[in-house]
Structures are given as structure tokens and as C-alpha cells.
Write a protein that holds these residues in place. Structure first.
Motif, PDB file in Angstrom:
ATOM      1  N   TYR A   2      23.735 -38.232 -16.723  1.00 15.10           N
ATOM      2  CA  TYR A   2      22.483 -37.547 -16.985  1.00 15.10           C
ATOM      3  C   TYR A   2      22.751 -36.299 -17.798  1.00 15.10           C
ATOM      4  O   TYR A   2      23.632 -35.525 -17.502  1.00 15.10           O
ATOM      5  CB  TYR A   2      21.824 -37.085 -15.678  1.00 15.10           C
ATOM      6  N   ASN A 240      16.524 -41.251  -7.016  1.00 15.72           N
ATOM      7  CA  ASN A 240      16.050 -40.037  -7.694  1.00 15.72           C
ATOM      8  C   ASN A 240      14.734 -39.602  -7.062  1.00 15.72           C
ATOM      9  O   ASN A 240      13.854 -40.443  -6.823  1.00 15.72           O
ATOM     10  CB  ASN A 240      15.792 -40.314  -9.181  1.00 15.72           C
ATOM     11  N   HIS A 251      19.490 -40.624 -21.216  1.00 15.41           N
ATOM     12  CA  HIS A 251      20.891 -40.862 -20.858  1.00 15.41           C
ATOM     13  C   HIS A 251      21.204 -42.347 -20.935  1.00 15.41           C
ATOM     14  O   HIS A 251      20.298 -43.185 -21.078  1.00 15.41           O
ATOM     15  CB  HIS A 251      21.176 -40.343 -19.438  1.00 15.41           C
ATOM     16  N   ASP A 253      23.418 -45.399 -18.733  1.00 17.07           N
ATOM     17  CA  ASP A 253      24.123 -45.706 -17.481  1.00 17.07           C
ATOM     18  C   ASP A 253      25.280 -46.607 -17.871  1.00 17.07           C
ATOM     19  O   ASP A 253      25.113 -47.817 -17.994  1.00 17.07           O
ATOM     20  CB  ASP A 253      23.193 -46.435 -16.511  1.00 17.07           C
ATOM     21  N   HIS A 307      17.598 -43.973 -22.149  1.00 16.77           N
ATOM     22  CA  HIS A 307      16.328 -44.032 -21.430  1.00 16.77           C
ATOM     23  C   HIS A 307      16.168 -42.787 -20.573  1.00 16.77           C
ATOM     24  O   HIS A 307      17.154 -42.090 -20.293  1.00 16.77           O
ATOM     25  CB  HIS A 307      16.239 -45.310 -20.575  1.00 16.77           C
ATOM     26  N   ARG A 344       7.539 -38.680  -6.851  1.00 17.74           N
ATOM     27  CA  ARG A 344       7.920 -40.049  -7.218  1.00 17.74           C
ATOM     28  C   ARG A 344       9.359 -40.261  -6.749  1.00 17.74           C
ATOM     29  O   ARG A 344      10.181 -39.321  -6.767  1.00 17.74           O
ATOM     30  CB  ARG A 344       7.826 -40.214  -8.729  1.00 17.74           C
ATOM     31  N   ASN A 346      12.641 -43.007  -7.276  1.00 18.69           N
ATOM     32  CA  ASN A 346      13.178 -44.173  -7.998  1.00 18.69           C
ATOM     33  C   ASN A 346      14.483 -44.573  -7.315  1.00 18.69           C
ATOM     34  O   ASN A 346      15.352 -43.733  -7.075  1.00 18.69           O
ATOM     35  CB  ASN A 346      13.449 -43.796  -9.465  1.00 18.69           C
ATOM     36  N   ASN A 348      17.584 -46.951  -7.984  1.00 16.82           N
ATOM     37  CA  ASN A 348      18.199 -47.877  -8.949  1.00 16.82           C
ATOM     38  C   ASN A 348      19.543 -48.342  -8.418  1.00 16.82           C
ATOM     39  O   ASN A 348      20.380 -47.555  -7.996  1.00 16.82           O
ATOM     40  CB  ASN A 348      18.252 -47.289 -10.353  1.00 16.82           C
TER      41      ASN A 348
HETATM   42  O1  LIG Z   1      13.458 -42.946 -12.561  1.00 13.54           O
HETATM   43  C1  LIG Z   1      13.576 -43.946 -13.265  1.00 13.54           C
HETATM   44  O2  LIG Z   1      12.695 -44.806 -13.366  1.00 13.54           O
HETATM   45  C2  LIG Z   1      14.835 -44.149 -14.081  1.00 13.54           C
HETATM   46  C3  LIG Z   1      16.063 -43.665 -13.391  1.00 13.54           C
HETATM   47  C4  LIG Z   1      17.275 -43.770 -14.243  1.00 13.54           C
HETATM   48  O3  LIG Z   1      17.189 -43.981 -15.423  1.00 13.54           O
HETATM   49  C5  LIG Z   1      18.605 -43.577 -13.675  1.00 13.54           C
HETATM   50  O4  LIG Z   1      18.742 -43.161 -12.507  1.00 13.54           O
HETATM   51  O5  LIG Z   1      19.576 -43.842 -14.397  1.00 13.54           O
END
Ligand SMILES: O=C(O)CCC(=O)C(=O)O
Length: 353
Positions: A2, A240, A251, A253, A307, A344, A346, A348
């Protein structure tokens, strides 16, 4: 992995311009009231709308394809984004509530690490402590041997109720409300632990396996992006946590070995904008809405694409979480609902090897 990349050079890239376009800025109106600056959302792709239209009249915009039948839910694929799959509404409301609760209550529990580890060491029961209005207090003077951390440091930060904190503060330690710490929770890591300073997985760090129920779900969700006959192995996950105004800079991944395997990315809570760029930050990114329950898969070429998430919509009008509100209606769930109405999450999940 990131990087916010906030400098003049990056500012000139197409990716950075898109991030700036969608980021939350405030204007001050004549009554000195802060108002979110209006943003033009006309170019943001809405996969829910694409799917609804497809269901009604069997048409999709040029370059978009709805794949049906091979999987539990329709999956949308784009001609010019190989390896990228969008599954609108892949998670039921019950599943969304379940994973929101896990993300708040169990995923930040040690040995999983969070952004708070660097400053406070491992913290147990953050969510329960916030619910009970506890305070995290630095106890400089009475480190207890049995509470020493694995790295030999004494456990100095402990949750206390307000009375306990008054007596400990007499020793001159610092303190912070558990609810404030919960608001500042930015990430937690499950399974193999990611070391942000070395930008790599540190297999020597203590860790638990990804919970079996999450593994089962993710193996199923990964299917549309998997090489045929192969089964996804969930080995690590990053969770996240976004509050209003938070963003995740562009960034890649790229720390996993096999990029033919997808990253499975689940959205929970407030709606967001996701930017999918190309292999260079100079490539124009595609902006799209992510709603609670949507799942994105990035495999193959998509793994090489920048992304990020420039915006979350934490206001009632745009957050689109009414269905969650109905399902989190008990008194016990109130803290979860309070959190998610302006946040929110996330999750992953990655196959590392
Ligand atoms: O929050 C998101 O939808 C993307 C998260 C993301 O890109 C990541 O953790 O690498």
C-alpha cells in the motif's frame, strides 16, 4: 503493497487524477457548515444496474458479459480487463452480517495482528471493550511477569473500566477510550501474517489458520477465476476497515507466488468506489461502485493492475445499507450497527504459495 503515493510526480498520473476526482473533500458554505464537495459519478460503472438490466432485457453494455449457470450467482466479466470478475450481491444479508461481526469481534484478536500492535502490543477484546465503554490504560509500573509478550516486552496496556483507569492514571500512564481505538482500527491480518515493514509474509509469526467457514465460502467464490480443475487454498487475509473520509491508495498486490490464483475480495457495509487501473499508473482507471455483499476476483493479468479505493459513502443517502439495518436490530447488535452505518469493511483472501 500500500502506498498513498502523494507527491508531485504521482499527482500527474491518470490513476492519481482519478483518486483526486472521487476523494471526499469538504466545502465550507456561507453558514460555515462543512458540506461534502459534489462529485460527478456519471462515469462510475454500476454492476448492480448492469445485472438488473441484463435480467430484464438480456442486454449488457459493450464489452461487458454476464456469465450464468457456471456458478451460484451471475458473474460479470469485461473484455478489456482479463482476470477481473465482479459478482454483484454474492453474499446474502445474513452472510454480510456474519462477516461484519467476525471482522469486528474475532478477526482483530491475537495472534492476528492489527495496525494497533505497533503502538500498544496485542490487544484482546477490542470490540467488547468498546461496547462496555472501557479504557485502555498504560500501566508503566506493574508489569506482571505472566503477562509478558512473546518478544519479552511486558504487557503494559490493559483495558479497565472507568474506575480502574482512575486509580492507574495516578501512576502517570496514558489512556485511550476503547471506542476511539475501534474507530482507528485500520487493518487486521488473518492466517499467514503480512509484515508491512518488510512487505512480505513472515511465516515465523504466530498465526491461526483462516477460519474453516470462511475458507469454505471463499473456495466457492474463487471458482470463476480459478484455473480449471484447481482448488483455491485460502492462506492469508487482510481485513481493511474504512471510516468516512478514509481511502486506500493505488497499489499492487504482488507478494503472493502464484498470480494465476485470484485474490477474493468481499465488500461489507457502506458503498465505495473502487478504481481498477492498468499495469502503469498512467493507464486510465475504471471506476466502479462496490456495495455490501459484492465480491471481486482478481487473477492473472488483473493481478498486475493498480487498484485502490478513493471513496466510501458513509452518509445515509448513499451508503445503501438499509438491508443490514433490518438484520442488526437487536439491542445486542446495536454496537455493530452503530459501527457499520458509517464504515466499510473489506476482507481480501489470498493463496500465498
Ligand atoms: O477495499 C477494497 O475493496 C480493496 C482492498 C485492496 O485492494 C487490498 O487490500 O489490497
Amino acid at each position: 503493497m500500500y502506498g498513498d503515493g502523494v507527491n508531485d510526480d504521482v499527482d500527474r498520473t491518470a490513476f492519481r487524477r482519478a483518486e483526486k476526482k472521487y476523494k471526499l473533500y469538504y466545502d465550507q458554505n456561507s453558514r460555515k457548515k462543512k458540506q461534502p464537495r459534489p462529485v460527478d459519478l456519471s462515469e462510475v460503472v454500476d454492476f448492480k444496474l448492469i445485472l438488473d438490466t441484463f435480467n430484464q432485457i438480456a442486454e449488457t453494455p459493450n464489452g461487458f458479459h454476464v456469465l450464468e449457470g457456471e456458478f451460484d450467482c451471475p458473474v460479470v466479466r469485461l473484455d478489456n480487463r482479463p482476470g477481473f470478475y465482479f459478482i454483484p450481491g454474492a453474499l446474502s444479508v445474513e452472510q454480510q452480517c456474519q462477516w461484519i461481526k467476525e471482522s469486528l469481534m474475532s478477526f482483530p484478536q491475537p495472534p492476528n495482528r492489527t495496525n494497533h500492535n505497533a503502538h500498544y502490543g496485542p490487544i484482546q477484546d477490542l470490540f467488547a471493550s468498546a461496547r462496555e465503554e472501557k479504557i485502555l490504560v498504560e500501566d508503566e509500573h506493574s508489569p506482571i511477569e505472566s503477562e509478558s509478550l512473546s518478544n519479552g516486552q511486558a504487557q503494559r496496556w490493559k483495558f479497565c473500566d472507568k474506575m480502574g483507569s482512575v486509580s492507574l492514571k495516578g501512576y502517570g500512564g496514558n489512556s485511550i477510550l476503547a471506542s476511539a481505538l475501534l474507530r482507528k482500527l485500520r487493518w487486521s491480518t488473518l492466517g499467514l501474517q503480512f509484515d508491512w515493514s518488510k512487505r512480505n509474509y513472515d511465516v515465523s509469526l504466530p498465526h491461526n489458520k483462516i477460519p474453516a467457514e470462511l475458507c469454505q465460502l471463499v473456495k466457492k467464490l474463487a471458482v470463476p477465476a480459478m484455473p480449471s480443475g484447481d482448488v483455491f487454498k485460502p492462506e492469508a487475509a487482510i481485513v481493511n476497515y474504512f471510516a468516512s473520509g478514509d481511502s486506500l491508495g493505488g497499489h499492487l498486490d504482488d507478494m503472493e507466488l502464484d498470480w494465476t490464483k485470484p485474490i477474493v475480495s468481499m465488500s461489507l457495509g457502506c458503498k465505495a468506489i473502487f478504481l481498477l487501473g492498468g499495469k502503469s499508473r498512467d493507464d486510465e482507471p475504471l471506476a466502479m461502485f462496490l456495495r455490501s455483499g459484492d465480491v471481486v476476483l482478481m487473477a492473472g493479468e488483473a493481478r498486475e493492475c493498480f487498484h485502490g479505493v478513493p471513496r466510501i459513502f458513509a452518509d445515509r443517502e448513499h451508503s445503501e445499507i438499509a438491508s443490514l439495518e433490518k438484520h442488526l436490530s437487536t439491542e445486542y447488535d446495536r454496537c455493530v450497527l452503530d459501527y457499520i452505518t458509517s464504515s466499510r469493511i473489506n476482507i481480501n483472501i489470498r493463496q500465498v504459495y
